[in-house]
Design a protein around this motif. Sequence first.
Motif, PDB file in Angstrom:
ATOM      1  N   ASP A  25      -2.471  28.509  -0.403  1.00  0.00           N
ATOM      2  CA  ASP A  25      -2.375  27.953  -1.344  1.00  0.00           C
ATOM      3  C   ASP A  25      -2.789  26.307  -1.337  1.00  0.00           C
ATOM      4  O   ASP A  25      -3.771  26.156  -2.281  1.00  0.00           O
ATOM      5  N   GLY A  26      -4.398  26.308   0.294  1.00  0.00           N
ATOM      6  CA  GLY A  26      -5.356  25.213  -0.380  1.00  0.00           C
ATOM      7  C   GLY A  26      -6.885  25.697  -1.085  1.00  0.00           C
ATOM      8  O   GLY A  26      -6.461  26.768  -1.754  1.00  0.00           O
ATOM      9  N   GLU A  27      -6.523  24.689  -2.231  1.00  0.00           N
ATOM     10  CA  GLU A  27      -7.501  24.870  -3.126  1.00  0.00           C
ATOM     11  C   GLU A  27      -8.523  23.590  -2.873  1.00  0.00           C
ATOM     12  O   GLU A  27      -7.809  21.998  -3.069  1.00  0.00           O
ATOM     13  N   LEU A  28      -9.904  24.070  -3.347  1.00  0.00           N
ATOM     14  CA  LEU A  28     -10.847  23.125  -3.268  1.00  0.00           C
ATOM     15  C   LEU A  28     -11.745  22.795  -4.551  1.00  0.00           C
ATOM     16  O   LEU A  28     -12.242  24.007  -5.165  1.00  0.00           O
ATOM     17  N   GLU A  29     -11.645  21.576  -4.437  1.00  0.00           N
ATOM     18  CA  GLU A  29     -13.087  21.548  -5.752  1.00  0.00           C
ATOM     19  C   GLU A  29     -14.312  21.216  -6.153  1.00  0.00           C
ATOM     20  O   GLU A  29     -14.400  20.010  -4.419  1.00  0.00           O
ATOM     21  N   GLY A  30     -15.189  21.037  -6.792  1.00  0.00           N
ATOM     22  CA  GLY A  30     -16.512  19.797  -6.868  1.00  0.00           C
ATOM     23  C   GLY A  30     -16.389  19.249  -6.785  1.00  0.00           C
ATOM     24  O   GLY A  30     -15.129  18.067  -7.638  1.00  0.00           O
ATOM     25  N   PRO A  31     -16.863  18.009  -6.514  1.00  0.00           N
ATOM     26  CA  PRO A  31     -16.806  16.768  -6.452  1.00  0.00           C
ATOM     27  C   PRO A  31     -17.203  15.896  -7.994  1.00  0.00           C
ATOM     28  O   PRO A  31     -16.309  14.892  -7.962  1.00  0.00           O
ATOM     29  N   ALA A  60      -2.072  -1.464  -3.982  1.00  0.00           N
ATOM     30  CA  ALA A  60      -3.471   0.048  -3.237  1.00  0.00           C
ATOM     31  C   ALA A  60      -3.169   1.218  -3.506  1.00  0.00           C
ATOM     32  O   ALA A  60      -1.685   1.328  -3.010  1.00  0.00           O
ATOM     33  N   ILE A  61      -3.505   2.099  -3.432  1.00  0.00           N
ATOM     34  CA  ILE A  61      -3.093   3.736  -3.190  1.00  0.00           C
ATOM     35  C   ILE A  61      -4.518   4.189  -1.980  1.00  0.00           C
ATOM     36  O   ILE A  61      -5.369   4.489  -2.476  1.00  0.00           O
ATOM     37  N   SER A  62      -4.454   4.830  -1.253  1.00  0.00           N
ATOM     38  CA  SER A  62      -4.183   5.895  -0.171  1.00  0.00           C
ATOM     39  C   SER A  62      -4.431   6.849   0.076  1.00  0.00           C
ATOM     40  O   SER A  62      -3.498   7.557   0.199  1.00  0.00           O
ATOM     41  N   SER A  63      -5.211   7.666  -0.822  1.00  0.00           N
ATOM     42  CA  SER A  63      -5.050   9.184  -0.449  1.00  0.00           C
ATOM     43  C   SER A  63      -6.229   9.966   0.029  1.00  0.00           C
ATOM     44  O   SER A  63      -6.944  10.220  -0.587  1.00  0.00           O
ATOM     45  N   ILE A  64      -5.675  10.256   1.899  1.00  0.00           N
ATOM     46  CA  ILE A  64      -6.626  10.615   2.961  1.00  0.00           C
ATOM     47  C   ILE A  64      -6.686  12.010   3.277  1.00  0.00           C
ATOM     48  O   ILE A  64      -5.375  12.755   3.742  1.00  0.00           O
ATOM     49  N   GLY A  65      -6.868  13.461   1.978  1.00  0.00           N
ATOM     50  CA  GLY A  65      -6.617  14.497   3.021  1.00  0.00           C
ATOM     51  C   GLY A  65      -5.803  15.437   2.375  1.00  0.00           C
ATOM     52  O   GLY A  65      -5.132  16.167   2.762  1.00  0.00           O
ATOM     53  N   ILE A  66      -5.309  14.627   1.097  1.00  0.00           N
ATOM     54  CA  ILE A  66      -3.864  15.608   0.432  1.00  0.00           C
ATOM     55  C   ILE A  66      -4.312  16.625  -1.058  1.00  0.00           C
ATOM     56  O   ILE A  66      -3.886  17.122  -1.361  1.00  0.00           O
ATOM     57  N   LEU A 102       0.832  -1.490   0.015  1.00  0.00           N
ATOM     58  CA  LEU A 102      -0.293   0.204  -0.017  1.00  0.00           C
ATOM     59  C   LEU A 102       0.605   1.258   0.125  1.00  0.00           C
ATOM     60  O   LEU A 102       2.327   0.982   0.829  1.00  0.00           O
ATOM     61  N   LEU A 103       0.448   2.639  -0.562  1.00  0.00           N
ATOM     62  CA  LEU A 103       0.815   3.321  -0.798  1.00  0.00           C
ATOM     63  C   LEU A 103      -0.098   4.214  -0.370  1.00  0.00           C
ATOM     64  O   LEU A 103      -1.127   4.719  -0.750  1.00  0.00           O
ATOM     65  N   ASP A 104       0.565   5.038   0.706  1.00  0.00           N
ATOM     66  CA  ASP A 104      -0.524   5.899   1.660  1.00  0.00           C
ATOM     67  C   ASP A 104      -0.244   7.434   1.633  1.00  0.00           C
ATOM     68  O   ASP A 104       1.183   7.665   2.110  1.00  0.00           O
ATOM     69  N   VAL A 105      -0.777   8.558   1.075  1.00  0.00           N
ATOM     70  CA  VAL A 105      -0.281   9.819  -0.034  1.00  0.00           C
ATOM     71  C   VAL A 105       0.099  10.752   1.368  1.00  0.00           C
ATOM     72  O   VAL A 105      -1.646  10.774   1.626  1.00  0.00           O
ATOM     73  N   GLY A 106       0.353  11.510   1.586  1.00  0.00           N
ATOM     74  CA  GLY A 106       0.288  12.501   2.505  1.00  0.00           C
ATOM     75  C   GLY A 106      -0.793  11.356   3.981  1.00  0.00           C
ATOM     76  O   GLY A 106      -1.685  12.381   4.447  1.00  0.00           O
ATOM     77  N   CYS A 107       0.429  11.233   3.996  1.00  0.00           N
ATOM     78  CA  CYS A 107      -0.160   9.880   5.765  1.00  0.00           C
ATOM     79  C   CYS A 107      -0.004  10.588   6.978  1.00  0.00           C
ATOM     80  O   CYS A 107      -0.679   9.828   7.719  1.00  0.00           O
ATOM     81  N   GLY A 108       0.323  11.774   7.148  1.00  0.00           N
ATOM     82  CA  GLY A 108       0.152  12.626   8.487  1.00  0.00           C
ATOM     83  C   GLY A 108       0.863  11.490   9.599  1.00  0.00           C
ATOM     84  O   GLY A 108       1.956  11.453   8.975  1.00  0.00           O
ATOM     85  N   TRP A 109       0.303  11.401  10.815  1.00  0.00           N
ATOM     86  CA  TRP A 109       1.190  11.195  11.625  1.00  0.00           C
ATOM     87  C   TRP A 109       1.489   9.325  11.068  1.00  0.00           C
ATOM     88  O   TRP A 109       1.090   8.264  12.416  1.00  0.00           O
TER      89      TRP A 109
END
Length: 429
Positions: free
Chosen positions: A318-324, A258-264, A193-200
């Motif tokens: 620099d945070g940016e939000l897009e529509g789902p 598999a890859i999880s991208s949680i909050g990045i 597994l690759l967890d991108v932006g893994c936090g703690w």
Amino acid sequence: MGLAQIFEAIAGPDAPVEFRAYDGSSAGAVGSPIKITIRSPVAVSYLAQAPGALGLARAYVSGHLDLDGDMFTALSRMSKAQQMQIGLGERIKLLQELGGLKVLVPRIPPPPQEVQPSRRRLTVGRMHSKSRDANSISHHYDVSNRFYEWVLGPTMAYTCACYPTENATLEEAQEYKFDLVARKIALKPGMRLLDVGCGWGGMVMHAAREYGVKALGVTLSEQQALWAQQAIKKAGLEDLAEVRHLDYRDVPETDFDAISSIGITEHIGKANVPGYFTFLNGKLKVGGRLLNHCITRPDNTGPSIYRDGFINRYVFPDGELEGPGWLAGMMNDNGFEIRHEENLREHYSKTLAAWCANLDEHWDEAVEEVGQATARVWRLYMAGCQLGFDHNVVQLHQILGVKLDENGTSGMPLRPDWEPSQARTQPSA
């Protein structure tokens, strides 16, 4: 008119809030559990310079305006002041009521916790370059691991939890969220597994501990990486779990299952989203799944980045939000077949409420650890976000995609197999 009456007018005459000011004036609902105290002329100057949410935030963060009572309730009751959009004539009238030009001269600089967009462009380079992204992440996440422990609780999960029941605890909801992600991406023993932006490292450790997966997490926060590495060692998971202080773009390994991208995705910038999904697709084996979990806006109207807002200046530069729909389209157009999507907006409201309660419980320790101004930024930011999720200003979406083989085969089950009634029974930790 006294200052308290002016602030009452700005907040809205029907706002059930009590106001008091240093000039001796008072207004509003006497005895209200929400009390606003204007402590000095600096608060007045901030409001005159930036009427609305930003001016009030500057006054509060700097300590020239105090708020007694529950922050979420206060923001709910003062929604008019936060949304204040006034024309030139009304601005001049407000300026006169606040004391005329003397409240603007000399100009009071914003609190040092504020990152001004114009200054940022001059000091840290091109938008979403590696160095600027690292600086942005450090600004928010390298505050204090001890502070985050108090706010986030034992799981150290700084993303939306998923509440299996209305009365579940924050810790139960965060563990449930990690397991939901694991089930959606079909983790099994021996996978990578690759967890991108893994936090703690919460997802990395959950995958290793509960599924026997060899998991790699990467984060741009040095403090997060150090904390996670120590937690992995303490849990005895060094053979399976790893967290690196690394930009996701510099991950050399490939062929992940598999890859999880949680909050990045919120941090990488709209222009980089297509390339982001293409990059992740290239890291996956055929048949591998990607779960993208991120904050979104409700639609694609208006700007994706609010450079002059409180969040961008104080919390997520620099945070940016897009529509789902746009995000799902980008996943679809850059190598993934979309197989499932859900909105966890209400879950994030509950998560934020729990974080706010944790901060209030540890307020004195938090102030001692990071300073009153930073603690106030967090108190204001989290309560404001809770209000945003409640009122559909922002949402939280999980989008599941799969990398098809050359014949278009997905390897997906006919029906989702990740719901609790169909999921495997979890072993005890």
